[in-house]
Design a protein around this motif. Sequence first.
Motif, PDB file in Angstrom:
ATOM      1  N   ALA A 292       0.981  -1.213  -0.007  1.00  0.00           N
ATOM      2  CA  ALA A 292      -0.003  -0.019  -0.023  1.00  0.00           C
ATOM      3  C   ALA A 292       0.926   1.332   0.087  1.00  0.00           C
ATOM      4  O   ALA A 292       0.535   2.304  -0.722  1.00  0.00           O
ATOM      5  N   GLN A 293       2.075   1.314   0.919  1.00  0.00           N
ATOM      6  CA  GLN A 293       2.822   2.321   0.796  1.00  0.00           C
ATOM      7  C   GLN A 293       3.569   2.559  -0.489  1.00  0.00           C
ATOM      8  O   GLN A 293       3.692   3.626  -0.900  1.00  0.00           O
ATOM      9  N   GLU A 294       3.929   1.485  -1.133  1.00  0.00           N
ATOM     10  CA  GLU A 294       4.617   1.558  -2.304  1.00  0.00           C
ATOM     11  C   GLU A 294       3.624   2.450  -3.469  1.00  0.00           C
ATOM     12  O   GLU A 294       4.235   2.791  -4.294  1.00  0.00           O
ATOM     13  N   GLY A 295       2.373   2.112  -3.281  1.00  0.00           N
ATOM     14  CA  GLY A 295       1.270   2.891  -4.106  1.00  0.00           C
ATOM     15  C   GLY A 295       1.229   4.307  -3.618  1.00  0.00           C
ATOM     16  O   GLY A 295       0.233   4.764  -4.351  1.00  0.00           O
ATOM     17  N   LYS A 296       1.526   4.922  -2.738  1.00  0.00           N
ATOM     18  CA  LYS A 296       1.324   6.085  -2.425  1.00  0.00           C
ATOM     19  C   LYS A 296       2.296   7.226  -2.967  1.00  0.00           C
ATOM     20  O   LYS A 296       3.521   7.079  -2.987  1.00  0.00           O
ATOM     21  N   LEU A 297       1.905   8.476  -3.007  1.00  0.00           N
ATOM     22  CA  LEU A 297       2.690   9.803  -3.427  1.00  0.00           C
ATOM     23  C   LEU A 297       2.319  10.524  -2.020  1.00  0.00           C
ATOM     24  O   LEU A 297       1.136  10.504  -1.471  1.00  0.00           O
ATOM     25  N   ASP A 298       3.348  11.117  -1.671  1.00  0.00           N
ATOM     26  CA  ASP A 298       3.185  12.327  -0.586  1.00  0.00           C
ATOM     27  C   ASP A 298       3.154  13.793  -1.127  1.00  0.00           C
ATOM     28  O   ASP A 298       3.956  14.087  -1.752  1.00  0.00           O
ATOM     29  N   VAL A 299       1.854  14.234  -1.185  1.00  0.00           N
ATOM     30  CA  VAL A 299       1.387  15.285  -1.869  1.00  0.00           C
ATOM     31  C   VAL A 299       1.319  16.616  -0.688  1.00  0.00           C
ATOM     32  O   VAL A 299       0.501  16.361   0.121  1.00  0.00           O
ATOM     33  N   ARG A 300       2.161  17.476  -0.748  1.00  0.00           N
ATOM     34  CA  ARG A 300       1.991  18.688   0.189  1.00  0.00           C
ATOM     35  C   ARG A 300       1.595  20.163  -0.659  1.00  0.00           C
ATOM     36  O   ARG A 300       2.465  20.397  -1.530  1.00  0.00           O
ATOM     37  N   ILE A 301       0.766  20.876  -0.036  1.00  0.00           N
ATOM     38  CA  ILE A 301       0.743  22.299  -0.566  1.00  0.00           C
ATOM     39  C   ILE A 301       1.551  23.067   0.242  1.00  0.00           C
ATOM     40  O   ILE A 301       1.287  23.305   1.453  1.00  0.00           O
ATOM     41  N   ASN A 302       2.561  23.727  -0.237  1.00  0.00           N
ATOM     42  CA  ASN A 302       3.468  24.384   0.555  1.00  0.00           C
ATOM     43  C   ASN A 302       2.992  25.728   0.895  1.00  0.00           C
ATOM     44  O   ASN A 302       3.073  26.370   1.910  1.00  0.00           O
ATOM     45  N   ILE A 303       2.719  26.456  -0.589  1.00  0.00           N
ATOM     46  CA  ILE A 303       2.485  28.022  -0.346  1.00  0.00           C
ATOM     47  C   ILE A 303       1.309  28.346  -1.268  1.00  0.00           C
ATOM     48  O   ILE A 303       0.997  27.642  -2.355  1.00  0.00           O
ATOM     49  N   ILE A 304       0.369  29.115  -0.858  1.00  0.00           N
ATOM     50  CA  ILE A 304      -0.635  29.508  -1.538  1.00  0.00           C
ATOM     51  C   ILE A 304      -0.683  30.933  -1.693  1.00  0.00           C
ATOM     52  O   ILE A 304      -0.722  31.864  -0.766  1.00  0.00           O
ATOM     53  N   GLU A 305      -0.750  31.675  -3.203  1.00  0.00           N
ATOM     54  CA  GLU A 305      -0.720  33.167  -2.873  1.00  0.00           C
ATOM     55  C   GLU A 305      -1.814  33.321  -3.925  1.00  0.00           C
ATOM     56  O   GLU A 305      -2.312  32.800  -4.897  1.00  0.00           O
ATOM     57  N   VAL A 306      -2.705  34.451  -3.364  1.00  0.00           N
ATOM     58  CA  VAL A 306      -4.025  35.029  -4.059  1.00  0.00           C
ATOM     59  C   VAL A 306      -3.819  36.428  -4.613  1.00  0.00           C
ATOM     60  O   VAL A 306      -3.096  37.287  -3.921  1.00  0.00           O
TER      61      VAL A 306
ATOM     62  N   GLN B 240       0.538  29.568  13.691  1.00  0.00           N
ATOM     63  CA  GLN B 240      -0.526  30.603  13.444  1.00  0.00           C
ATOM     64  C   GLN B 240       0.417  31.678  12.328  1.00  0.00           C
ATOM     65  O   GLN B 240      -0.183  32.138  11.291  1.00  0.00           O
ATOM     66  N   ILE B 241       1.486  32.173  12.826  1.00  0.00           N
ATOM     67  CA  ILE B 241       2.188  33.252  11.869  1.00  0.00           C
ATOM     68  C   ILE B 241       2.549  32.419  10.641  1.00  0.00           C
ATOM     69  O   ILE B 241       2.492  33.161   9.583  1.00  0.00           O
ATOM     70  N   ALA B 242       2.985  31.290  10.659  1.00  0.00           N
ATOM     71  CA  ALA B 242       3.544  30.369   9.443  1.00  0.00           C
ATOM     72  C   ALA B 242       2.354  30.484   8.464  1.00  0.00           C
ATOM     73  O   ALA B 242       2.523  30.574   7.240  1.00  0.00           O
ATOM     74  N   ASN B 243       1.061  30.419   9.024  1.00  0.00           N
ATOM     75  CA  ASN B 243      -0.298  30.264   8.168  1.00  0.00           C
ATOM     76  C   ASN B 243      -0.688  31.463   7.824  1.00  0.00           C
ATOM     77  O   ASN B 243      -1.850  31.542   7.116  1.00  0.00           O
ATOM     78  N   THR B 244      -0.140  32.492   8.193  1.00  0.00           N
ATOM     79  CA  THR B 244      -0.924  33.940   8.158  1.00  0.00           C
ATOM     80  C   THR B 244      -1.096  34.126   6.488  1.00  0.00           C
ATOM     81  O   THR B 244      -0.105  34.030   5.846  1.00  0.00           O
ATOM     82  N   PRO B 245      -2.226  34.496   6.052  1.00  0.00           N
ATOM     83  CA  PRO B 245      -2.285  35.004   4.627  1.00  0.00           C
ATOM     84  C   PRO B 245      -1.308  35.962   4.174  1.00  0.00           C
ATOM     85  O   PRO B 245      -1.333  36.904   5.030  1.00  0.00           O
ATOM     86  N   GLY B 246      -0.734  36.028   3.183  1.00  0.00           N
ATOM     87  CA  GLY B 246       0.350  37.070   2.801  1.00  0.00           C
ATOM     88  C   GLY B 246       1.604  36.702   3.570  1.00  0.00           C
ATOM     89  O   GLY B 246       2.426  37.191   3.008  1.00  0.00           O
ATOM     90  N   ILE B 247       1.692  35.481   4.315  1.00  0.00           N
ATOM     91  CA  ILE B 247       3.152  35.155   4.743  1.00  0.00           C
ATOM     92  C   ILE B 247       3.420  33.951   4.132  1.00  0.00           C
ATOM     93  O   ILE B 247       4.306  33.711   3.536  1.00  0.00           O
ATOM     94  N   ASN B 248       2.625  32.852   4.735  1.00  0.00           N
ATOM     95  CA  ASN B 248       2.667  31.472   4.052  1.00  0.00           C
ATOM     96  C   ASN B 248       3.881  30.863   4.011  1.00  0.00           C
ATOM     97  O   ASN B 248       4.513  30.826   2.876  1.00  0.00           O
ATOM     98  N   VAL B 249       4.496  30.404   5.022  1.00  0.00           N
ATOM     99  CA  VAL B 249       6.011  29.921   5.211  1.00  0.00           C
ATOM    100  C   VAL B 249       5.684  28.570   5.577  1.00  0.00           C
ATOM    101  O   VAL B 249       5.450  28.125   6.585  1.00  0.00           O
TER     102      VAL B 249
END
Length: 679
Positions: free
Chosen positions: A30-44, A225-234
């Motif tokens: 099951a693990q061999e068939g998985k990909l690790d997908v991460r959304i790192n940054i979102i800019e609007v 909280q600060i890392a996820n603040t819109p406009g910062i996104n780290v």
Amino acid sequence: MMRRGRYSGVLAVLALAVVVMILPAASILAQEGKLDVRINIIEVEAIYDRVVNRVRAVVSVVDVHGKPVKGLTIEDFELAEDGEGMELISVEPAADVMELVLVLDTSGSMSYTDRSGHVPIEEIKKAVLALKDVLAEEDEVALITFSTEVVHALDFTYDHNAVINAANAMKAEGWTCLYDAAYRGVEKAAQRQRGRRALILFTDGFDEGPDDKPCSIRALDEVVQIANTPGINVPIYTVGLESKSVARRELERIALETGGRSVIAPTSGELSDLFVTLAEQLKNQYVLTYESSSSAGPHEMTVKAEDGELFGDSQAKSFRNHKIPPVPKIVLPREGEVVGEPIEVTVETLSQCAMAGTQLYLNDELVSELKVDTRRPKIPLDPADFESGTYAMRVVVFDCNDQPGEDSINVTLQAGAPPPEATGPPATVPAAAETLVPTVPRAEPTPTPTLSLFDRLKEWWPLLLALLIGFLGIMAFLLLRRRQRPAPVPAYAPPVAPPIAVPAPARDDVTMDVGASPIARIIVKESLTLQPGHKWSLLPQDCRIGRSENPEYNNDVVIEDDPISRRHCLIRHVDGYFYASDLGSRFGTTVNGQPVPPDGQRLENGDEIGLGTRTVVVFNYLIPRAEPEPVADLDVTQDVGGRDRVIYKSDDEITMVDDRPDDIDRLHGMGDGAKRDWD
């Protein structure tokens, strides 16, 4: 019976053994068939003319071994907003510059030899050296170290050798202020407003100070909280060194909730390989772009990726759409049309949300209002109710956020006028139906004699002579009056408290008071919520800028960008000049890129005032200003009517200036030990 029972027990043991062998194998498959997908940054980014938000997501995809998956295309991704599939505009490998902040533990435990015979402080230096082979020349790196204190060892630089030299100078000593260091690292990364940015946080322990108490002032929740603040996104990538005291759970939570990844090194000798693996993941990201027509406010995004038989889903990540004013378009009548019969003025509107109403103006006079939730309102108009003539027709619409939008055209109202002639070639009459009409001779008009220029001058010379004599008489009167006018004597006018400012965000040019003439203006250059060009006029008085509309903060200018503090900046007016001062904001105030000093920075035409990390306004004077007379230093402060009245003394006059107590205390308290308003 006894034999059957004995065999049954043997069969049960064999069955259990088979299950024990199959389950791990199934888990591995099951693990061999998985990909690790991460959304790192979102800019609007708000697209005002089409009333949509362009959303840009930076995504990383790795396999079960931590290796980045390369070569994916738009067909390999699915993106959903609030659970609804969105159409992707593009999917491209990330190509912009990487801004990387290294936050490294240098506490006393880093000097002990681990079980592999390596010294962690020396191995982390080698890990920094190994990054040089992965990063591109244009990638910038900053270095922060922490133990009992958090130290900014090196600011962002393209010189990777300077980063290596700074790391080689690290020494292991002191306690572990883990969360304070992570918080400061996010603040440093937030200085880069756009593009790819990330933080790598390394530690061999947990947040620990003397007497088994936490070393940090900040908490883990504040870091997330600060890392996820819109406009910062780290995104924060965490690396822990295996030990009994390593904060494994905390490191995993920080990475998971900010869009990063967490790894644990079994020994310090493996740190170099792990740092290189994380850097390769960061250098092989994808940029997914789409347009969102959803309402302003918070939303959630998820991403799916496939690579052949491999697949993976990301965790949901939150972002915020900007508020965009509605954009109406008058489709009936048309520009310049003559309206002679009753019609319905028809408007088509682009809007983020439901409509609250529509207003119709003729020559700036409100003639009709429709409070209906429709993006295609129709307003009745009868030309017989108005005098014939040309009118400026203007339509103003309001959306559910009470944001206005308008469109205007020029029309002619003329009751009983025939409808406009249809354009196109004239109708052709068949030859068989043609009728001969006898030609009637027309009388030729009598030509009007043309007058020469000399004849016209003889006809009008008395009027021209009278006008010339009158003009000369007025000029002579003004010159004599100017010579006889006595020199004005300046009169002392007691100071009065400035009127309360009434912000009006729905207007383009907002004056902060109605009791005096504006002398300066600030104009939006960059903002998360306001369109460039939005401006406020400044009167000769103090002006507060902040994010909150709460009367408690007494802000004259409200800008709802998240990196701006609720009470952020004060623009003071002193002796004809304006001075910008910071009010203890989280991300500070700058003028032309330089932090303002505690006593304020004098503003000149064209100065760019930076408010936090994502907002810039431009300052300009509207009228020429006179150089102020030099005055003596501050002499005394009186309490007059609940306000501080500051008295300045010179040789021949006393000038009193009202100031607000909270700002005086705040500006005088910006030295060491002052509490900063980081709310």
